[in-house]
Design a protein around this motif. Structure first.
Motif, PDB file in Angstrom:
ATOM      1  N   ARG A   1     114.342  57.031  -4.930  1.00 33.92           N
ATOM      2  CA  ARG A   1     114.455  57.469  -3.340  1.00 33.92           C
ATOM      3  C   ARG A   1     113.614  59.121  -3.481  1.00 33.92           C
ATOM      4  O   ARG A   1     113.914  59.849  -4.426  1.00 33.92           O
ATOM      5  N   THR A   2     113.324  59.558  -2.376  1.00 34.08           N
ATOM      6  CA  THR A   2     112.537  60.671  -2.294  1.00 34.08           C
ATOM      7  C   THR A   2     112.791  61.102  -0.757  1.00 34.08           C
ATOM      8  O   THR A   2     113.381  60.759  -0.082  1.00 34.08           O
ATOM      9  N   ALA A   3     112.923  62.602  -1.036  1.00 30.41           N
ATOM     10  CA  ALA A   3     113.150  63.434   0.252  1.00 30.41           C
ATOM     11  C   ALA A   3     112.227  64.616   0.262  1.00 30.41           C
ATOM     12  O   ALA A   3     112.257  65.506  -0.715  1.00 30.41           O
TER      13      ALA A   3
ATOM     14  N   THR B   1     108.476  67.559  -3.459  1.00 28.80           N
ATOM     15  CA  THR B   1     109.337  66.425  -3.068  1.00 28.80           C
ATOM     16  C   THR B   1     110.417  66.212  -4.041  1.00 28.80           C
ATOM     17  O   THR B   1     110.222  66.292  -5.182  1.00 28.80           O
TER      18      THR B   1
ATOM     19  N   ARG C   1     113.890  62.790   3.908  1.00 24.60           N
ATOM     20  CA  ARG C   1     114.380  64.219   4.434  1.00 24.60           C
ATOM     21  C   ARG C   1     115.953  64.227   4.283  1.00 24.60           C
ATOM     22  O   ARG C   1     116.414  63.469   3.849  1.00 24.60           O
ATOM     23  N   LEU C   2     116.331  65.522   4.213  1.00 19.14           N
ATOM     24  CA  LEU C   2     117.731  65.877   4.277  1.00 19.14           C
ATOM     25  C   LEU C   2     118.342  65.150   5.329  1.00 19.14           C
ATOM     26  O   LEU C   2     117.903  65.018   6.365  1.00 19.14           O
ATOM     27  N   THR C   3     119.441  64.680   5.126  1.00 21.99           N
ATOM     28  CA  THR C   3     120.528  63.987   6.004  1.00 21.99           C
ATOM     29  C   THR C   3     121.653  65.119   6.374  1.00 21.99           C
ATOM     30  O   THR C   3     122.402  65.408   5.162  1.00 21.99           O
TER      31      THR C   3
ATOM     32  N   GLY D   1     119.396  60.795   3.301  1.00 24.74           N
ATOM     33  CA  GLY D   1     118.649  61.844   2.605  1.00 24.74           C
ATOM     34  C   GLY D   1     117.493  61.103   2.315  1.00 24.74           C
ATOM     35  O   GLY D   1     116.922  61.329   1.085  1.00 24.74           O
ATOM     36  N   GLN D   2     117.060  60.143   3.094  1.00 24.07           N
ATOM     37  CA  GLN D   2     115.775  59.301   2.705  1.00 24.07           C
ATOM     38  C   GLN D   2     114.510  59.788   3.417  1.00 24.07           C
ATOM     39  O   GLN D   2     114.490  59.935   4.691  1.00 24.07           O
TER      40      GLN D   2
ATOM     41  N   ALA E   1     120.610  64.327  -0.021  1.00 18.58           N
ATOM     42  CA  ALA E   1     119.005  64.188  -0.373  1.00 18.58           C
ATOM     43  C   ALA E   1     118.944  63.096  -1.196  1.00 18.58           C
ATOM     44  O   ALA E   1     119.399  63.063  -2.423  1.00 18.58           O
ATOM     45  N   CYS E   2     117.986  62.052  -1.137  1.00 21.22           N
ATOM     46  CA  CYS E   2     117.859  60.951  -2.047  1.00 21.22           C
ATOM     47  C   CYS E   2     119.256  60.233  -2.335  1.00 21.22           C
ATOM     48  O   CYS E   2     119.251  59.840  -3.134  1.00 21.22           O
TER      49      CYS E   2
END
Length: 348
Positions: A158-160, A152, A233-235, A230-231, A265-266
């Motif tokens: 924040r994580t992704a 992760t 998962r990737l956006t 990017g919260q 991401a994040c």
């Protein structure tokens, strides 16, 4: 504070020992990504750092230097902010799949996510749509995570998950969702309506008298949109408004938006990609307008690279992306600052 001890230099053995796991991760990621590009039939290139023009975007700033010719005369040169101009010249020359781990330079940048000298991973596919480059990015980010064994990404709470299916979000959709603004209603004929966006942004961001449409857009993006990206998962944020197209082509079925995307991401921006503009006249117009605004705002403007503009007219349809390699390594290694993953960080 007066009682604070200055941080030891990066080369002190104790500090280097703390940083070494992140630097080893950097090597692992580099090797993994070179392997990916080799599998895909890419050629690794090395382009020159010294450029006639470092790039022609309003808010990018480049270190300037001089070269001395054999006859003793001097000429101004800039340290590149991106290898983009040179890579596109290689596309015009006939290369079809190229990538580069490029050292690039930007003034006015320093912080947990910024250095004045850093590495940008840039790659191009001739004859490919920009969603092919988006797909590349997803694989590249996952390969980086695999190389370090991290499950992760995390940054500032924040994580992704780098292996999860990415979120796909248009810029207009993001503005509607996170800021309550109908962004596309403030664009017509490729131009932003400053008054309309200012009215929509009132009470959401501070709008100064001399703010342009692009300034207000950027404030809304940074303050209201990016923190949500990017919260978990990737956006992939795509279909940027045409006033923010930069070097991307405008979509034929909706000239209010361009074939431009960014990946987060994040909440950290990792990549900025384009369906590349091949209309040299339009590119010249955009550069000229940007340099006029740069002169107004900062009292300086960079020259246009006429050789690059000629190459734009000759290059094939293509798509490409610039990815912040140090940022990717930071997330993949678990570092908290970008200077932890750079072997010799630039002096303060």
């Amino acid at each position: 504070m007066a009682g604070d001890k200055p941080m030891s230099p990066f080369w002190s053995p104790a500090r280097h020992l703390d940083r070494r796991p992140f630097l080893q991760a950097r090597g692992a990621v580099t090797g993994a990504l070179r392997g990916f590009f080799t599998e895909q039939g890419f050629v690794e290139v090395e382009t020159s750092v010294l450029q006639v023009s470092p790039g022609n975007e309003t808010h990018l700033h480049a270190p300037r230097t001089e070269i001395m010719r054999p006859d003793g005369s001097r000429a101004s040169r800039y340290l590149r902010t991106s290898p983009e101009f040179a890579c596109k010249k290689l596309l015009a020359a006939g290369e079809t799949r190229i990538f580069e781990f490029a050292r690039v330079f930007r003034d006015r940048e320093r912080g947990d996510l910024h250095l004045p000298e850093f590495t940008m991973l840039e790659w191009y596919r001739a004859g490919a749509p920009y969603d092919a480059i988006m797909a590349d990015c997803v694989v590249v980010i996952a390969r980086a995570a695999q190389a370090t064994g991290i499950g992760t990404f995390s940054f500032r709470g924040r994580t992704a998950d780098p292996f999860a299916e990415p979120e796909l979000l248009t810029v207009a959709g993001a503005f509607a969702q996170f800021a309550g603004i109908d962004l596309l209603s403030t664009i017509s004929s490729g131009e932003g309506n400053r008054a309309a966006l200012a009215a929509a942004a009132a009470g959401k961001v501070r709008v100064a008298q001399d703010d342009t449409w692009s300034d207000i857009f950027s404030k809304m993006l940074v303050e209201h949109v990016e923190p949500h990206l990017g919260q978990g998962r990737l956006t992939i944020l795509f279909e940027y408004p045409s006033p923010e197209a930069a070097l991307a082509r405008v979509k034929t079925d909706d000239p209010r938006v361009a074939e431009r995307f960014e990946i987060y991401a994040c909440g950290v921006e990792l990549a900025n990609g384009f369906g590349e503009l091949t209309d040299a006249g339009e590119q010249r117009k955009r550069f000229t307008e940007s340099m006029t605004e740069k002169q107004r705002r900062y009292g300086e403007a960079y020259p246009l690279d006429e050789d690059f503009l000629a190459a734009v007219a000759a290059m094939p349809e293509a798509s490409g992306v610039a990815l912040g390699f140090d940022r990717l390594v930071m997330l993949a290694s678990g570092a908290t600052r970008i200077d932890q993953v750079v072997w010799t960080p630039p002096a303060e």
